[in-house]
Write a protein that holds these residues in place. Structure first.
Motif, PDB file in Angstrom:
ATOM      1  N   SER A  92       0.744  -1.219  -0.036  1.00 10.68           N
ATOM      2  CA  SER A  92       0.088  -0.056  -0.060  1.00 10.68           C
ATOM      3  C   SER A  92       0.982   1.242  -0.046  1.00 10.68           C
ATOM      4  CB  SER A  92      -0.993   0.177   1.265  1.00 10.68           C
ATOM      5  OG  SER A  92      -0.024   0.206   2.182  1.00 10.68           O
ATOM      6  N   ILE A  93       2.088   1.105   0.271  1.00 11.66           N
ATOM      7  CA  ILE A  93       3.043   2.169   0.388  1.00 11.66           C
ATOM      8  C   ILE A  93       3.352   2.673  -1.207  1.00 11.66           C
ATOM      9  CG2 ILE A  93       5.397   3.253   0.891  1.00 11.66           C
ATOM     10  CD1 ILE A  93       5.042   1.518   3.410  1.00 11.66           C
ATOM     11  N   VAL A  94       3.054   3.980  -1.397  1.00 13.97           N
ATOM     12  CA  VAL A  94       3.611   4.677  -2.772  1.00 13.97           C
ATOM     13  C   VAL A  94       4.472   5.735  -2.622  1.00 13.97           C
ATOM     14  CG1 VAL A  94       2.896   5.845  -4.819  1.00 13.97           C
ATOM     15  CG2 VAL A  94       1.262   4.240  -3.706  1.00 13.97           C
ATOM     16  N   VAL A  95       5.702   5.595  -3.202  1.00 18.28           N
ATOM     17  CA  VAL A  95       6.637   6.621  -3.133  1.00 18.28           C
ATOM     18  C   VAL A  95       6.376   7.754  -4.446  1.00 18.28           C
ATOM     19  CG1 VAL A  95       9.146   7.220  -3.295  1.00 18.28           C
ATOM     20  CG2 VAL A  95       8.460   5.069  -2.360  1.00 18.28           C
ATOM     21  N   LEU A  96       6.461   8.941  -3.957  1.00 16.76           N
ATOM     22  CA  LEU A  96       6.007  10.131  -4.743  1.00 16.76           C
ATOM     23  C   LEU A  96       7.355  10.868  -5.079  1.00 16.76           C
ATOM     24  CD1 LEU A  96       3.957  11.804  -6.600  1.00 16.76           C
ATOM     25  CD2 LEU A  96       3.679  13.005  -4.497  1.00 16.76           C
ATOM     26  N   ILE A  97       7.749  10.941  -6.232  1.00 16.98           N
ATOM     27  CA  ILE A  97       9.040  11.823  -6.613  1.00 16.98           C
ATOM     28  C   ILE A  97       8.484  12.989  -7.307  1.00 16.98           C
ATOM     29  CG2 ILE A  97      10.984  11.627  -8.186  1.00 16.98           C
ATOM     30  CD1 ILE A  97      11.249   8.810  -7.705  1.00 16.98           C
ATOM     31  N   GLY A 126       6.333   1.346 -12.846  1.00 12.99           N
ATOM     32  CA  GLY A 126       5.152   0.410 -13.273  1.00 12.99           C
ATOM     33  C   GLY A 126       5.522  -0.985 -13.467  1.00 12.99           C
ATOM     34  N   ASP A 127       6.852  -1.065 -13.987  1.00 13.47           N
ATOM     35  CA  ASP A 127       7.439  -2.568 -14.286  1.00 13.47           C
ATOM     36  C   ASP A 127       8.082  -2.858 -13.159  1.00 13.47           C
ATOM     37  OD1 ASP A 127       5.624  -2.570 -16.703  1.00 13.47           O
ATOM     38  OD2 ASP A 127       7.615  -1.668 -17.959  1.00 13.47           O
ATOM     39  N   VAL A 128       9.439  -2.140 -13.202  1.00 13.04           N
ATOM     40  CA  VAL A 128      10.539  -2.569 -12.168  1.00 13.04           C
ATOM     41  C   VAL A 128      10.052  -1.975 -10.705  1.00 13.04           C
ATOM     42  CG1 VAL A 128      12.941  -2.448 -11.519  1.00 13.04           C
ATOM     43  CG2 VAL A 128      12.263  -2.303 -13.999  1.00 13.04           C
ATOM     44  N   TRP A 129       9.576  -0.619 -10.772  1.00  9.30           N
ATOM     45  CA  TRP A 129       9.133   0.107  -9.498  1.00  9.30           C
ATOM     46  C   TRP A 129       7.720   0.262  -9.482  1.00  9.30           C
ATOM     47  CZ3 TRP A 129      13.444   3.765 -11.791  1.00  9.30           C
ATOM     48  CH2 TRP A 129      14.681   3.391 -11.649  1.00  9.30           C
ATOM     49  N   LYS A 130       7.057  -0.796  -8.990  1.00  6.81           N
ATOM     50  CA  LYS A 130       5.533  -0.509  -9.187  1.00  6.81           C
ATOM     51  C   LYS A 130       4.870   0.377  -8.237  1.00  6.81           C
ATOM     52  CE  LYS A 130       5.367  -5.599 -10.526  1.00  6.81           C
ATOM     53  NZ  LYS A 130       4.661  -6.768 -10.048  1.00  6.81           N
ATOM     54  N   HIS A 131       5.645   0.664  -7.132  1.00  7.84           N
ATOM     55  CA  HIS A 131       5.040   1.611  -6.239  1.00  7.84           C
ATOM     56  C   HIS A 131       5.751   3.277  -6.384  1.00  7.84           C
ATOM     57  CE1 HIS A 131       3.101  -1.893  -4.736  1.00  7.84           C
ATOM     58  NE2 HIS A 131       4.145  -2.395  -4.401  1.00  7.84           N
ATOM     59  N   VAL A 132       6.118   3.563  -7.612  1.00 11.19           N
ATOM     60  CA  VAL A 132       6.617   4.767  -7.519  1.00 11.19           C
ATOM     61  C   VAL A 132       5.647   5.668  -8.441  1.00 11.19           C
ATOM     62  CG1 VAL A 132       8.542   6.071  -8.456  1.00 11.19           C
ATOM     63  CG2 VAL A 132       9.174   4.098  -7.042  1.00 11.19           C
ATOM     64  N   MET A 133       5.630   6.875  -8.121  1.00 10.35           N
ATOM     65  CA  MET A 133       4.660   7.765  -8.907  1.00 10.35           C
ATOM     66  C   MET A 133       5.598   8.848  -9.053  1.00 10.35           C
ATOM     67  SD  MET A 133       1.111   9.295  -8.496  1.00 10.35           S
ATOM     68  CE  MET A 133       0.314   7.954  -9.031  1.00 10.35           C
ATOM     69  N   VAL A 134       5.571   9.371 -10.168  1.00 10.80           N
ATOM     70  CA  VAL A 134       6.663  10.580 -10.719  1.00 10.80           C
ATOM     71  C   VAL A 134       5.793  11.821 -11.130  1.00 10.80           C
ATOM     72  CG1 VAL A 134       8.524  11.697 -12.088  1.00 10.80           C
ATOM     73  CG2 VAL A 134       8.499   9.257 -11.377  1.00 10.80           C
ATOM     74  N   VAL A 135       5.931  13.138 -10.272  1.00 10.73           N
ATOM     75  CA  VAL A 135       5.114  14.125 -10.727  1.00 10.73           C
ATOM     76  C   VAL A 135       5.817  15.261 -11.132  1.00 10.73           C
ATOM     77  CG1 VAL A 135       3.379  15.657  -9.829  1.00 10.73           C
ATOM     78  CG2 VAL A 135       3.169  13.439  -9.216  1.00 10.73           C
ATOM     79  N   GLY A 136       5.767  16.005 -12.234  1.00  8.88           N
ATOM     80  CA  GLY A 136       6.685  16.813 -12.644  1.00  8.88           C
ATOM     81  C   GLY A 136       5.836  18.233 -12.704  1.00  8.88           C
ATOM     82  N   ALA A 137       6.587  19.366 -12.587  1.00  8.41           N
ATOM     83  CA  ALA A 137       5.926  20.714 -12.623  1.00  8.41           C
ATOM     84  C   ALA A 137       6.532  21.670 -13.587  1.00  8.41           C
ATOM     85  CB  ALA A 137       5.915  21.236 -11.117  1.00  8.41           C
ATOM     86  N   THR A 138       5.838  22.302 -14.147  1.00  8.16           N
ATOM     87  CA  THR A 138       6.605  23.373 -15.225  1.00  8.16           C
ATOM     88  C   THR A 138       5.739  24.475 -15.442  1.00  8.16           C
ATOM     89  OG1 THR A 138       7.743  23.628 -17.391  1.00  8.16           O
ATOM     90  CG2 THR A 138       6.090  22.079 -17.117  1.00  8.16           C
ATOM     91  N   ASN A 139       6.144  25.757 -15.911  1.00  6.30           N
ATOM     92  CA  ASN A 139       5.422  26.729 -16.163  1.00  6.30           C
ATOM     93  C   ASN A 139       5.761  26.918 -17.863  1.00  6.30           C
ATOM     94  OD1 ASN A 139       7.930  27.691 -15.913  1.00  6.30           O
ATOM     95  ND2 ASN A 139       7.360  29.492 -14.625  1.00  6.30           N
TER      96      ASN A 139
END
Length: 243
Positions: free
Chosen positions: A5-10, A36-49
């Motif tokens: 249930s743990i998700v790592v947010l980058i 999603g394949d190797v790192w199933k519990h990692v989500m990447v969020v980017g921000a830009t203007n």
């Protein structure tokens, strides 16, 4: 740690600067492919203007495949934000207990003996702050508070302080549209007339309005578009602002 249930947010802030280097952008694309394949519990969020600065191969499905636009706050949202910020400045800890201020039920911003600011004044400031993002509004209230400290006749932030603070804090959402703002440059600020560009531009813009009768008699049509061309640094933008 062994929990599904743990998700790592980058979070990648200002990622347009990060991917401006081609090798870094390619490395990031490879890392995103592993999510999603190797790192199933990692989500990447980017921000830009600067969304156009993000390479198209990073914006395809499987990488940054979801794009969420964030627009500047509306008038009502700006009014709520100003109300909250002013409450924090004037009300102290009392305002922090309220999760969301109710503008409809509060006619004034009250705080133990401090000066009151009417809801209508907050609304007027919100209407004037076109293009202001939450960070701009925070800086606006902070500057208004500093101005109130310098005012011996004021015990708290007033409408006049907020209005004066607008001259120090600009709208971040309108920085790229500074040419559309009311010009502060006049013809007299531009010295000389190299190549006659200044005179030609003045005539093309002002004569159709000042000499409308002569144009009608002679059957002349005012120009619909003017193209200024020349090397960098020859005052093209300055002439456009003066016009």
């Amino acid at each position: 740690r062994g929990s599904d249930s743990i998700v790592v947010l980058i979070f990648l802030d200002e990622c347009d600067a990060l991917v401006s280097v081609e090798s870094v952008a390619a490395m990031l694309a490879d890392l995103l492919d592993r999510v999603g394949d190797v790192w199933k519990h990692v989500m990447v969020v980017g921000a830009t203007n600067r969304i156009d600065s993000i390479p198209s191969f990073l914006r395809r499905p499987g990488r940054f495949d979801r794009e969420i636009p964030m627009s500047p706050p509306s008038i009502e949202e700006r009014a709520d934000l100003l109300f909250t910020l002013l409450s924090e400045v004037e009300g102290g800890e009392k305002s922090k207990k309220d999760s969301k201020p109710d503008m409809s039920s509060c006619e004034t911003v009250t705080s133990g003996g401090l000066k009151q600011i009417s809801k209508q004044e907050i609304r007027e400031i919100a209407e004037l702050c076109v293009g202001y993002v939450p960070a701009d509004l925070t800086a606006l209230v902070r500057k208004a508070w500093l101005l109130s400290l310098q005012d011996d006749e004021a015990s708290s932030v007033r409408y006049s302080h907020l209005e004066a603070a607008r001259h120090y804090v600009g709208a971040s959402a309108l920085r790229d549209a500074s040419m559309a703002a009311p010009p502060k440059t006049t013809w007299d600020d531009i010295a000389g007339d190299p190549g006659g560009a200044k005179t030609a531009l003045q005539q093309a813009i002002e004569w159709p309005r000042l000499k409308a009768r002569e144009f009608q008699i002679l059957g002349l049509q005012p120009p619909r578009g003017i193209l200024l061309h020349g090397p960098p640094g020859c005052a093209k933008s300055c002439l456009a602002r003066a016009a």
